[in-house]
Design an enzyme around this catalytic site. Structure first.
Site, PDB file in Angstrom:
ATOM      1  N   SER A   1       0.838  -1.185   0.000  1.00 48.69           N
ATOM      2  CA  SER A   1       0.000   0.000   0.000  1.00 48.69           C
ATOM      3  C   SER A   1       0.886   1.253   0.000  1.00 48.69           C
ATOM      4  O   SER A   1       1.693   1.440  -0.912  1.00 48.69           O
ATOM      5  CB  SER A   1      -0.966  -0.048   1.178  1.00 48.69           C
TER       6      SER A   1
ATOM      7  N   HIS B   1      -7.977  -5.045  -1.090  1.00 51.95           N
ATOM      8  CA  HIS B   1      -6.843  -4.362  -0.480  1.00 51.95           C
ATOM      9  C   HIS B   1      -6.684  -4.828   0.967  1.00 51.95           C
ATOM     10  O   HIS B   1      -7.663  -5.017   1.679  1.00 51.95           O
ATOM     11  CB  HIS B   1      -7.084  -2.855  -0.517  1.00 51.95           C
TER      12      HIS B   1
ATOM     13  N   ASP C   1      -9.847  -3.913  -5.908  1.00 47.12           N
ATOM     14  CA  ASP C   1      -9.098  -2.848  -5.264  1.00 47.12           C
ATOM     15  C   ASP C   1      -8.925  -1.742  -6.303  1.00 47.12           C
ATOM     16  O   ASP C   1      -8.454  -2.010  -7.408  1.00 47.12           O
ATOM     17  CB  ASP C   1      -7.736  -3.385  -4.809  1.00 47.12           C
TER      18      ASP C   1
END
Length: 325
Positions: free
Chosen positions: A169, A293, A263
């Site tokens: 991320s 995610h 995502d």
């Protein structure tokens, strides 16, 4: 008595298209995350961090046997960057993973991703160095990037090991930014593994549109975290802020990008792979089907997430040995 179809059930209807798109086993994980950290929660940053840290402790899967962890700092000018190093007891590592945690540049630290880093160490045999970079909004860009770069440079100068950059991320953004900035370093990284990274792709196309309202990360979440990180004066053309905005993708290390199908950031992985390939480099992109995610945190309870995590670790191990997939 008439039977009520799944589609008509209130819970299924609330889940929309993701009721069938996602692996059914994932919903228990999603509901558990949302119980800790509800969508649309509007709390001061310090309260958000407390909740996030508590959630991470609740999900912590323990440290594998044989993994030793030690805390320290990296000196960078007038500041000291906290780090945590993992190594297998009695083993000499053949490579080091410099790892940057996720959390939208606002949340998290070495504790929040402690078990993930320990498992990477246990499963690869490599040393893992986790960086506790400065967070926004107290520290705007390029603070997190500067810390990420400083930790890499310290590791390159002191560890004496080949380095694989890794992160998920926000941490994937930092790993890529460091890879771009250090491609001409005397000891550049020999590989990078980016896990559902935020790289600055086209928000008007692909997964940004198709999965703008995906569970656990929406397009509005991405925009919020980006604004908090940047303040109001940040140029989106800065590749240390959004690596996909770089004009030069040559000279980057062999790269593996792993994303989740559901995502909004998934298309960033495809775009980043394609830019590296177009520049003559080596890159692979894997979109994990029916996942969202943050799926790594579901690796102990959702078989599909566990399999994806195994592939991530295998990619790190392969690149760390100087091999290609």
């Amino acid at each position: 008595m008439a039977m009520v179809s799944d589609a008509a059930k209130p819970e299924t209807a609330k889940r929309g298209k993701y009721a069938t798109l996602l692996d059914p086993a994932l919903w228990t994980y999603i509901d558990r995350v949302n119980a800790w950290y509800p969508p649309g929660m509007d709390l001061p940053v310090d309260k958000q961090r407390s909740l996030y840290d508590a959630m991470c402790r609740a999900f912590h899967a323990g440290i594998p046997a044989g993994v030793e962890a030690s805390d320290g700092t990296v000196a960078a000018g007038s500041r000291a960057i906290p780090i945590r190093r993992y190594q297998l007891a009695g083993k000499v590592p053949k490579a080091m993973v410099v790892y940057y945690h996720g959390g939208g540049f606002v949340l998290g630290g070495v504790d929040s991703h402690d078990d993930i880093c320990a498992e990477i160490c246990a499963d690869t045999g490599f040393a893992v160095l986790s960086a506790d970079y400065r967070l926004a909004p107290e520290h705007l860009h390029p603070a997190a990037f500067d810390d990420a770069l400083a930790v890499f440079e310290w590791a390159a100068a002191t560890a004496g090991l080949p380095i694989v950059l890794g992160g998920e991320s926000a941490g994937g953004n930092l790993a890529a930014g460091v890879a771009h900035a250090t491609r001409h370093h005397p000891r550049p990284a020999i590989g990078q593994v980016l896990i559902y990274p935020e790289l600055g792709g086209d928000k008007s196309a692909g997964s940004y549109v198709e999965h703008a309202e995906a569970p656990l990360l929406t397009l509005s979440d991405i925009e919020f975290y980006r604004q908090v990180r940047s303040g109001k004066t940040q140029s989106p053309a800065d590749p240390t802020f959004l690596p996909l905005r770089d004009s030069d993708f040559s000279g980057l290390p062999p790269t593996v990008v792993v994303t989740a199908q559901c995502d909004p950031l998934s298309s960033d992985g495809e775009a980043y792979r394609d830019r590296i390939l177009a520049a003559g480099g080596r890159a692979w992109w894997y979109e994990e089907p029916r996942l969202v995610h943050s799926f790594m945190r579901a690796r102990k309870t959702v078989p599909r997430a566990s399999e994806a995590f195994t592939r991530i670790v295998a990619a790190i191990a392969t690149l760390g040995k100087g091999e290609w997939l």
